[in-house]
Design a protein around this motif. Structure first.
Motif, PDB file in Angstrom:
ATOM      1  N   ASP A 164     -41.227  -8.195  80.659  1.00 52.53           N
ATOM      2  CA  ASP A 164     -41.371  -9.542  81.188  1.00 52.53           C
ATOM      3  C   ASP A 164     -41.858 -10.472  80.074  1.00 52.53           C
ATOM      4  OD1 ASP A 164     -41.667 -11.540  83.388  1.00 52.53           O
ATOM      5  OD2 ASP A 164     -43.768 -11.394  82.811  1.00 52.53           O
ATOM      6  N   ALA A 165     -41.092 -11.508  79.783  1.00 51.38           N
ATOM      7  CA  ALA A 165     -41.414 -12.381  78.649  1.00 51.38           C
ATOM      8  C   ALA A 165     -42.733 -13.119  78.859  1.00 51.38           C
ATOM      9  CB  ALA A 165     -40.279 -13.383  78.416  1.00 51.38           C
ATOM     10  N   ASP A 166     -43.047 -13.498  80.106  1.00 53.35           N
ATOM     11  CA  ASP A 166     -44.333 -14.149  80.379  1.00 53.35           C
ATOM     12  C   ASP A 166     -45.493 -13.238  79.965  1.00 53.35           C
ATOM     13  OD1 ASP A 166     -42.752 -16.077  81.463  1.00 53.35           O
ATOM     14  OD2 ASP A 166     -43.655 -16.052  83.453  1.00 53.35           O
ATOM     15  N   THR A 167     -45.382 -11.966  80.325  1.00 52.62           N
ATOM     16  CA  THR A 167     -46.419 -11.012  79.940  1.00 52.62           C
ATOM     17  C   THR A 167     -46.460 -10.845  78.424  1.00 52.62           C
ATOM     18  OG1 THR A 167     -46.123  -9.847  82.037  1.00 52.62           O
ATOM     19  CG2 THR A 167     -47.256  -8.663  80.276  1.00 52.62           C
ATOM     20  N   GLY A 168     -45.300 -10.867  77.787  1.00 56.89           N
ATOM     21  CA  GLY A 168     -45.256 -10.781  76.333  1.00 56.89           C
ATOM     22  C   GLY A 168     -45.994 -11.911  75.662  1.00 56.89           C
ATOM     23  N   VAL A 169     -45.802 -13.132  76.164  1.00 55.62           N
ATOM     24  CA  VAL A 169     -46.528 -14.286  75.620  1.00 55.62           C
ATOM     25  C   VAL A 169     -48.028 -14.112  75.818  1.00 55.62           C
ATOM     26  CG1 VAL A 169     -46.913 -16.770  75.866  1.00 55.62           C
ATOM     27  CG2 VAL A 169     -44.588 -15.870  75.901  1.00 55.62           C
ATOM     28  N   LEU A 170     -48.424 -13.606  76.991  1.00 52.49           N
ATOM     29  CA  LEU A 170     -49.843 -13.380  77.264  1.00 52.49           C
ATOM     30  C   LEU A 170     -50.426 -12.349  76.300  1.00 52.49           C
ATOM     31  CD1 LEU A 170     -52.398 -13.779  78.947  1.00 52.49           C
ATOM     32  CD2 LEU A 170     -51.484 -12.086  80.570  1.00 52.49           C
ATOM     33  N   VAL A 171     -49.692 -11.276  76.038  1.00 51.85           N
ATOM     34  CA  VAL A 171     -50.179 -10.239  75.120  1.00 51.85           C
ATOM     35  C   VAL A 171     -50.350 -10.810  73.719  1.00 51.85           C
ATOM     36  CG1 VAL A 171     -49.567  -8.077  73.966  1.00 51.85           C
ATOM     37  CG2 VAL A 171     -49.243  -8.303  76.439  1.00 51.85           C
ATOM     38  N   LEU A 172     -49.366 -11.561  73.242  1.00 53.98           N
ATOM     39  CA  LEU A 172     -49.462 -12.146  71.900  1.00 53.98           C
ATOM     40  C   LEU A 172     -50.615 -13.143  71.824  1.00 53.98           C
ATOM     41  CD1 LEU A 172     -45.689 -12.742  71.009  1.00 53.98           C
ATOM     42  CD2 LEU A 172     -47.173 -10.842  70.312  1.00 53.98           C
ATOM     43  N   THR A 173     -50.793 -13.922  72.872  1.00 52.95           N
ATOM     44  CA  THR A 173     -51.900 -14.881  72.901  1.00 52.95           C
ATOM     45  C   THR A 173     -53.245 -14.161  72.881  1.00 52.95           C
ATOM     46  OG1 THR A 173     -50.523 -16.407  74.190  1.00 52.95           O
ATOM     47  CG2 THR A 173     -52.883 -16.829  74.163  1.00 52.95           C
ATOM     48  N   ALA A 174     -53.329 -13.045  73.599  1.00 47.52           N
ATOM     49  CA  ALA A 174     -54.571 -12.280  73.618  1.00 47.52           C
ATOM     50  C   ALA A 174     -54.875 -11.673  72.250  1.00 47.52           C
ATOM     51  CB  ALA A 174     -54.483 -11.186  74.674  1.00 47.52           C
ATOM     52  N   LEU A 175     -53.861 -11.153  71.571  1.00 45.35           N
ATOM     53  CA  LEU A 175     -54.063 -10.589  70.233  1.00 45.35           C
ATOM     54  C   LEU A 175     -54.500 -11.669  69.245  1.00 45.35           C
ATOM     55  CD1 LEU A 175     -50.968  -8.207  70.061  1.00 45.35           C
ATOM     56  CD2 LEU A 175     -53.368  -7.560  70.363  1.00 45.35           C
ATOM     57  N   ASP A 176     -53.869 -12.816  69.330  1.00 46.11           N
ATOM     58  CA  ASP A 176     -54.272 -13.968  68.516  1.00 46.11           C
ATOM     59  C   ASP A 176     -55.742 -14.300  68.788  1.00 46.11           C
ATOM     60  OD1 ASP A 176     -54.730 -16.613  67.582  1.00 46.11           O
ATOM     61  OD2 ASP A 176     -52.647 -17.144  67.842  1.00 46.11           O
ATOM     62  N   ALA A 177     -56.107 -14.282  70.057  1.00 46.95           N
ATOM     63  CA  ALA A 177     -57.479 -14.630  70.441  1.00 46.95           C
ATOM     64  C   ALA A 177     -58.490 -13.631  69.901  1.00 46.95           C
ATOM     65  CB  ALA A 177     -57.586 -14.714  71.962  1.00 46.95           C
ATOM     66  N   ILE A 178     -58.144 -12.353  69.900  1.00 46.12           N
ATOM     67  CA  ILE A 178     -59.078 -11.322  69.445  1.00 46.12           C
ATOM     68  C   ILE A 178     -59.465 -11.554  67.995  1.00 46.12           C
ATOM     69  CG2 ILE A 178     -59.281  -8.865  68.875  1.00 46.12           C
ATOM     70  CD1 ILE A 178     -57.584  -8.328  71.411  1.00 46.12           C
ATOM     71  N   THR A 179     -58.478 -11.741  67.119  1.00 47.34           N
ATOM     72  CA  THR A 179     -58.801 -11.935  65.707  1.00 47.34           C
ATOM     73  C   THR A 179     -59.405 -13.311  65.452  1.00 47.34           C
ATOM     74  OG1 THR A 179     -56.468 -12.533  65.330  1.00 47.34           O
ATOM     75  CG2 THR A 179     -57.135 -10.273  64.821  1.00 47.34           C
TER      76      THR A 179
END
Length: 419
Positions: free
Chosen positions: A270-285
């Protein structure tokens, strides 16, 4: 530090002794700022793109570009105007809080319009109202920092504002993803934005402007004040240009992330979930660097070296998106982007507050700086759409974003009054 009624709203916060912005006030300011970013990025990351796809499936990219471009044009005007109005406000609760309240209420109204928009026209109107209103809040909140925070603490406070910014992007994306549809996503973002501002408003710690310090209002002087001559204030001019270039690079990189996953990466989930995952990884660092870099900058007294190198790291991340168009490449790029943007967010904000021309016009001058945040949102769709469609696709788009970011990073060195 508490600004009580009658305090000198036009003075600079003291630098010595124990005069510091208190943790509760910084926390409330950051939470209110978080609410603004949720109101912006829940729609920008997912909801507007999904609405454009629903209303115009064959022209989703151009529809999204039209709506976001109109909203960004409103933002570009609203931020300096509301900043200037807050500079002149003589309310007993302070000169910034009335605009935080009015802007928050208007932002919620705009999100409610978006939630039940029947077509593109109402969708565009609702987004323009969100941009108009939330920029009133944002202008007042950012101007509160030079009002009440000493220079030696602005990197730290900028770091926490950076935390709230990335938190807003993450929370907004999460609410838009898990709420259960476009309407529910907008309602969730509206509720969060409204509640987030309450603690800051209830604290009522705001600089109060004495009516005797207020010159007579004249339209010609009000309008002409938005032009800040870069020949008289060259550091302000270079700060504006470099922020514009860095935000143009970032806007080009993030605005089409959903379509990048579906059309270039061919993401199988699901592309929406993909965007959320990438946003979360960005947020972590980002969260790992944003506060630490702000504190480090305060302690060393240096700003430019942090901004230059963080800009180069951001450009490296966009280049990865250009040349490594896989899910793994997108994950690595998001992690790298978070590192660079964390440092940039906190230290560049502190640098900007150090080059403001006049204490009496902090809100207006920061609003002019914030045009450098909004204008790229107008230009990015106009640049991105033809490149994606006709001039090389997403590889060319992200390569251009990287080149623009490098230019913005290098030009920071032209600022002379800040170490």
């Amino acid at each position: 530090m508490t600004a009580e009624p009658g305090a000198d709203a036009l003075g600079s916060p003291p630098e010595g002794g124990d005069e510091r912005a208190g943790g509760r006030w910084v926390g409330a300011l950051s939470l209110a700022n978080l609410g603004v970013w949720v109101g912006w990025f829940g729609p920008l990351q997912l909801l507007l793109a999904r609405q454009a796809e629903r209303f115009a499936p064959d022209h989703k990219a151009s529809t999204l570009a039209l709506v976001t471009g109109l909203g960004a044009a409103v933002s570009m005007v609203a931020n300096p105007v509301f900043g200037a109005l807050s500079d002149r406000t003589t309310a007993r609760v302070g000169r910034r809080i009335p605009w935080v309240v009015a802007g928050g209420a208007g932002g919620v109204a705009g999100l409610l319009i978006l939630a039940w928009a029947p077509g593109v026209a109402v969708m565009a109107a609702g987004w323009c109202l969100v941009q108009l209103a939330l920029n009133a809040s944002f202008a007042a909140l950012t101007a509160a920092v030079p009002d009440q925070v000493p220079r030696r603490q602005r990197g730290l406070v900028g770091g926490w504002l950076g935390v709230s910014q990335v938190g807003g992007i993450l929370v907004g994306t999460a609410l838009a993803t898990v709420a259960g549809g476009i309407t529910a996503g907008y309602l969730a973002c509206a509720a969060f934005s409204l509640l987030a501002v309450v603690p800051y408003v209830l604290m009522r710690r705001d600089a109060v402007l004495d009516v005797r310090d207020q010159p007579p209002f004249r339209w010609r002087e009000f309008v002409s004040g938005f032009w800040i001559d870069p020949r008289r204030f060259p550091d302000f001019g270079w700060a504006w240009l470099t922020r514009f270039l860095m935000n143009l690079s970032y806007s080009i990189s993030t605005m089409y992330l959903l379509y990048y996953l579906t059309d270039a990466v061919h993401y199988r989930g699901d592309a929406d979930t993909g965007v959320l995952v990438l946003t979360a990884l960005d947020a972590i660092t980002l969260l790992g660097t944003v506060v630490i870099s702000g504190i480090w900058s305060d302690r060393t007294g240096r700003r430019k070296v942090f901004v230059v190198w963080s800009g180069l790291v951001i450009s490296a991340a966009t280049t990865l998106l250009a040349v490594w168009q896989t899910w793994t490449g997108a994950v690595v790029a998001s992690l790298v982007l978070g590192v660079g943007y964390g440092v940039y967010t906190s230290v560049d904000f502190a640098l900007l507050t150090d080059v403001l021309p006049a204490a009496a016009d902090r809100g207006k001058d920061l609003g002019v700086i914030n045009i450098a945040n909004a204008l790229p949102q107008v230009l990015a769709p106009a640049i991105a759409a033809p490149i994606v469609t006709h001039l090389g696709g997403y590889g060319a788009l992200y390569a251009l974003a990287g080149a623009i970011g490098v230019a913005g990073s290098v030009l920071v060195r032209r600022i002379r009054s800040v170490a």
